[in-house]
Design a protein around this motif. Structure first.
Motif, mmCIF file in Angstrom:
data_model
loop_
_atom_site.group_PDB
_atom_site.id
_atom_site.type_symbol
_atom_site.label_atom_id
_atom_site.label_comp_id
_atom_site.label_asym_id
_atom_site.label_seq_id
_atom_site.Cartn_x
_atom_site.Cartn_y
_atom_site.Cartn_z
ATOM 1 N N MET A 1 -75.190 54.443 -73.743
ATOM 2 C CA MET A 1 -74.583 55.683 -73.262
ATOM 3 C C MET A 1 -73.274 55.938 -74.024
ATOM 4 O O MET A 1 -72.430 55.049 -74.147
ATOM 5 C CB MET A 1 -74.294 55.570 -71.762
ATOM 6 C CG MET A 1 -73.784 56.859 -71.142
ATOM 7 S SD MET A 1 -73.417 56.662 -69.373
ATOM 8 C CE MET A 1 -75.052 56.243 -68.748
ATOM 9 N N PRO A 2 -73.101 57.129 -74.587
ATOM 10 C CA PRO A 2 -71.895 57.408 -75.381
ATOM 11 C C PRO A 2 -70.636 57.418 -74.518
ATOM 12 O O PRO A 2 -70.660 57.776 -73.343
ATOM 13 C CB PRO A 2 -72.175 58.801 -75.961
ATOM 14 C CG PRO A 2 -73.161 59.424 -75.028
ATOM 15 C CD PRO A 2 -74.021 58.292 -74.541
ATOM 16 N N GLU A 3 -69.533 57.014 -75.136
ATOM 17 C CA GLU A 3 -68.230 56.992 -74.456
ATOM 18 C C GLU A 3 -67.543 58.334 -74.702
ATOM 19 O O GLU A 3 -66.919 58.544 -75.746
ATOM 20 C CB GLU A 3 -67.375 55.853 -74.995
ATOM 21 C CG GLU A 3 -67.942 54.474 -74.739
ATOM 22 C CD GLU A 3 -67.772 54.029 -73.294
ATOM 23 O OE1 GLU A 3 -67.071 54.718 -72.531
ATOM 24 O OE2 GLU A 3 -68.341 52.984 -72.936
ATOM 25 N N VAL A 64 -62.248 48.026 -71.709
ATOM 26 C CA VAL A 64 -62.194 47.210 -70.502
ATOM 27 C C VAL A 64 -62.523 48.067 -69.282
ATOM 28 O O VAL A 64 -61.972 49.162 -69.115
ATOM 29 C CB VAL A 64 -60.798 46.574 -70.333
ATOM 30 C CG1 VAL A 64 -60.783 45.639 -69.129
ATOM 31 C CG2 VAL A 64 -60.395 45.813 -71.599
ATOM 32 N N ARG A 65 -63.417 47.571 -68.446
ATOM 33 C CA ARG A 65 -63.756 48.239 -67.186
ATOM 34 C C ARG A 65 -62.943 47.561 -66.081
ATOM 35 O O ARG A 65 -63.235 46.433 -65.677
ATOM 36 C CB ARG A 65 -65.245 48.119 -66.887
ATOM 37 C CG ARG A 65 -66.151 48.373 -68.070
ATOM 38 C CD ARG A 65 -66.011 49.752 -68.672
ATOM 39 N NE ARG A 65 -66.902 49.900 -69.830
ATOM 40 C CZ ARG A 65 -66.996 50.961 -70.583
ATOM 41 N NH1 ARG A 65 -66.224 52.024 -70.329
ATOM 42 N NH2 ARG A 65 -67.823 51.011 -71.611
ATOM 43 N N PHE A 66 -61.907 48.234 -65.614
ATOM 44 C CA PHE A 66 -61.019 47.632 -64.627
ATOM 45 C C PHE A 66 -61.530 47.841 -63.214
ATOM 46 O O PHE A 66 -62.083 48.891 -62.879
ATOM 47 C CB PHE A 66 -59.612 48.229 -64.746
ATOM 48 C CG PHE A 66 -58.845 47.693 -65.911
ATOM 49 C CD1 PHE A 66 -58.143 46.498 -65.805
ATOM 50 C CD2 PHE A 66 -58.826 48.366 -67.113
ATOM 51 C CE1 PHE A 66 -57.438 45.993 -66.886
ATOM 52 C CE2 PHE A 66 -58.126 47.870 -68.204
ATOM 53 C CZ PHE A 66 -57.429 46.680 -68.091
ATOM 54 N N ILE A 72 -58.029 55.501 -55.771
ATOM 55 C CA ILE A 72 -57.765 56.149 -57.060
ATOM 56 C C ILE A 72 -58.940 57.030 -57.462
ATOM 57 O O ILE A 72 -58.769 58.107 -58.034
ATOM 58 C CB ILE A 72 -57.487 55.095 -58.144
ATOM 59 C CG1 ILE A 72 -56.278 54.240 -57.755
ATOM 60 C CG2 ILE A 72 -57.261 55.748 -59.508
ATOM 61 C CD1 ILE A 72 -56.008 53.093 -58.701
ATOM 62 N N PHE A 73 -60.146 56.583 -57.138
ATOM 63 C CA PHE A 73 -61.350 57.335 -57.510
ATOM 64 C C PHE A 73 -61.501 58.598 -56.668
ATOM 65 O O PHE A 73 -62.274 59.479 -57.013
ATOM 66 C CB PHE A 73 -62.581 56.440 -57.354
ATOM 67 C CG PHE A 73 -62.656 55.330 -58.359
ATOM 68 C CD1 PHE A 73 -63.469 55.422 -59.475
ATOM 69 C CD2 PHE A 73 -61.897 54.184 -58.197
ATOM 70 C CE1 PHE A 73 -63.530 54.402 -60.406
ATOM 71 C CE2 PHE A 73 -61.943 53.151 -59.115
ATOM 72 C CZ PHE A 73 -62.759 53.261 -60.232
ATOM 73 N N GLY A 84 -65.324 58.439 -65.446
ATOM 74 C CA GLY A 84 -65.735 58.674 -66.830
ATOM 75 C C GLY A 84 -65.499 57.468 -67.723
ATOM 76 O O GLY A 84 -66.240 57.250 -68.691
ATOM 77 N N MET A 85 -64.473 56.670 -67.394
ATOM 78 C CA MET A 85 -64.201 55.448 -68.161
ATOM 79 C C MET A 85 -64.976 54.249 -67.628
ATOM 80 O O MET A 85 -64.839 53.145 -68.140
ATOM 81 C CB MET A 85 -62.697 55.157 -68.165
ATOM 82 C CG MET A 85 -61.888 56.153 -68.973
ATOM 83 S SD MET A 85 -60.123 55.747 -69.062
ATOM 84 C CE MET A 85 -59.566 56.357 -67.463
ATOM 85 N N ARG A 86 -65.782 54.498 -66.589
ATOM 86 C CA ARG A 86 -66.674 53.494 -66.002
ATOM 87 C C ARG A 86 -65.915 52.309 -65.416
ATOM 88 O O ARG A 86 -66.374 51.152 -65.486
ATOM 89 C CB ARG A 86 -67.719 53.018 -67.020
ATOM 90 C CG ARG A 86 -68.561 54.139 -67.610
ATOM 91 C CD ARG A 86 -69.531 53.625 -68.642
ATOM 92 N NE ARG A 86 -69.953 54.707 -69.520
ATOM 93 C CZ ARG A 86 -70.592 54.530 -70.673
ATOM 94 N NH1 ARG A 86 -70.868 53.304 -71.093
ATOM 95 N NH2 ARG A 86 -70.937 55.562 -71.411
ATOM 96 N N HIS A 87 -64.743 52.597 -64.863
ATOM 97 C CA HIS A 87 -64.048 51.557 -64.124
ATOM 98 C C HIS A 87 -64.787 51.311 -62.806
ATOM 99 O O HIS A 87 -65.665 52.100 -62.413
ATOM 100 C CB HIS A 87 -62.600 51.961 -63.884
ATOM 101 C CG HIS A 87 -61.786 52.058 -65.142
ATOM 102 N ND1 HIS A 87 -61.818 51.086 -66.124
ATOM 103 C CD2 HIS A 87 -60.927 53.015 -65.588
ATOM 104 C CE1 HIS A 87 -61.005 51.426 -67.106
ATOM 105 N NE2 HIS A 87 -60.467 52.603 -66.816
ATOM 106 N N ILE A 88 -64.442 50.259 -62.115
ATOM 107 C CA ILE A 88 -65.210 49.796 -60.960
ATOM 108 C C ILE A 88 -64.389 49.968 -59.688
ATOM 109 O O ILE A 88 -63.352 49.319 -59.520
ATOM 110 C CB ILE A 88 -65.605 48.317 -61.144
ATOM 111 C CG1 ILE A 88 -66.424 48.153 -62.437
ATOM 112 C CG2 ILE A 88 -66.388 47.813 -59.940
ATOM 113 C CD1 ILE A 88 -66.615 46.707 -62.852
ATOM 114 N N PRO A 89 -64.813 50.845 -58.771
ATOM 115 C CA PRO A 89 -64.060 51.037 -57.524
ATOM 116 C C PRO A 89 -64.195 49.847 -56.596
ATOM 117 O O PRO A 89 -65.266 49.242 -56.489
ATOM 118 C CB PRO A 89 -64.700 52.291 -56.920
ATOM 119 C CG PRO A 89 -66.085 52.317 -57.484
ATOM 120 C CD PRO A 89 -65.999 51.719 -58.849
#
Length: 242
Positions: A1-3, A64-66, A72-73, A84-89
């Motif tokens: 999947m494109p960033e 980095v996926r924080f 925050i989400f 969009g940055m695929r961070h983890i809630p």
């Protein structure tokens, strides 16, 4: 999947850093692996730590996926960016879902960023760690990389007014040699070693920091043991929390 989101956000932040002429020092970035999963574990002194800790992975060309609190989400601006940055809630009332999401990311070969203290340390010392970072690294057989960030609290931290326009602030990011926990290891012992390494990195960052408070009213960003006016750290319990 494109960033589609992460690279433009990085570019915007780097431009902002140049405008502010932040004095960013990076050291030990070779310890972030160039491929495969890894857990980056850092101390936590600022709301901007995920930005600066992410810079440590640029030399390895990693994103980095924080793991970050779910609130925050829900923000109307920050939320779409974080997704969009695929961070983890992280939903603290249902932490297993976020833990499983982090494991899935590690198994895909992603780098996951964790703040083991789970919240900002207002004493600017290393607080008690939760065990998630060690358990994730051990479960997936990936390196556990200790990090420390210092100086970011002068821009935006808990219980202080934001100073996002402050110029020429030094920010230090240090990366240490990774740990390699396994399922068979004593995770309590590994956690203690991780905390010791992050504390040593933070002590070095503080010792070598190229700036000093401008006067008595500017000593708030230093911990009490260095002559600052930050609150004394709370007594640390002897048993790590999950």
């Amino acid at each position: 999947m494109p960033e589609l989101v992460y690279p433009p956000v990085i570019a915007a932040m780097r431009a902002a850093f140049r405008v502010l002429d932040l004095q960013i020092t990076l050291s030990g970035t070779q310890h972030v692996p160039e491929r495969g999963g890894a857990v980056l574990a850092s101390n936590h002194v600022s709301y901007l730590d995920f930005v600066f800790c992410g810079l440590a992975a640029r030399a390895s060309k990693r994103l980095v996926r924080f793991m970050a609190k779910e609130e925050i989400f829900a923000h109307r601006v920050g939320g779409p960016l974080m997704r969009g940055m695929r961070h983890i809630p992280v939903d603290r009332s249902a932490g297993m879902a976020s833990y499983k999401a982090a494991l899935e990311a590690l198994k895909r070969g992603e780098v996951v960023g964790v703040f083991p203290e789970a919240t900002i340390s207002t004493s600017f010392t290393v607080k008690e760690f939760k065990t998630g970072s060690v358990r994730m690294a051990a479960a997936c057989g990936v390196p556990l990389v200790p990090m420390a960030v210092w100086g970011s609290q002068r821009l935006w931290t808990k219980d202080r007014k934001r100073s996002l326009g402050k110029r020429h602030v030094p920010v230090t990011i240090l990366v240490g040699e990774p740990l390699h926990p396994t399922r068979r290891d004593d995770h309590t012992q590994i956690l203690a070693e991780l905390q010791a390494r992050i504390t040593a990195l933070l002590n070095k960052a503080q010792r070598d920091y190229p700036d000093e408070p401008s006067g008595p009213d500017d000593r708030w960003w230093l911990p009490a043991h260095l002559g600052g006016t930050a609150p004394e750290p709370p007594e640390v319990a002897t048993t790590p929390q999950p």
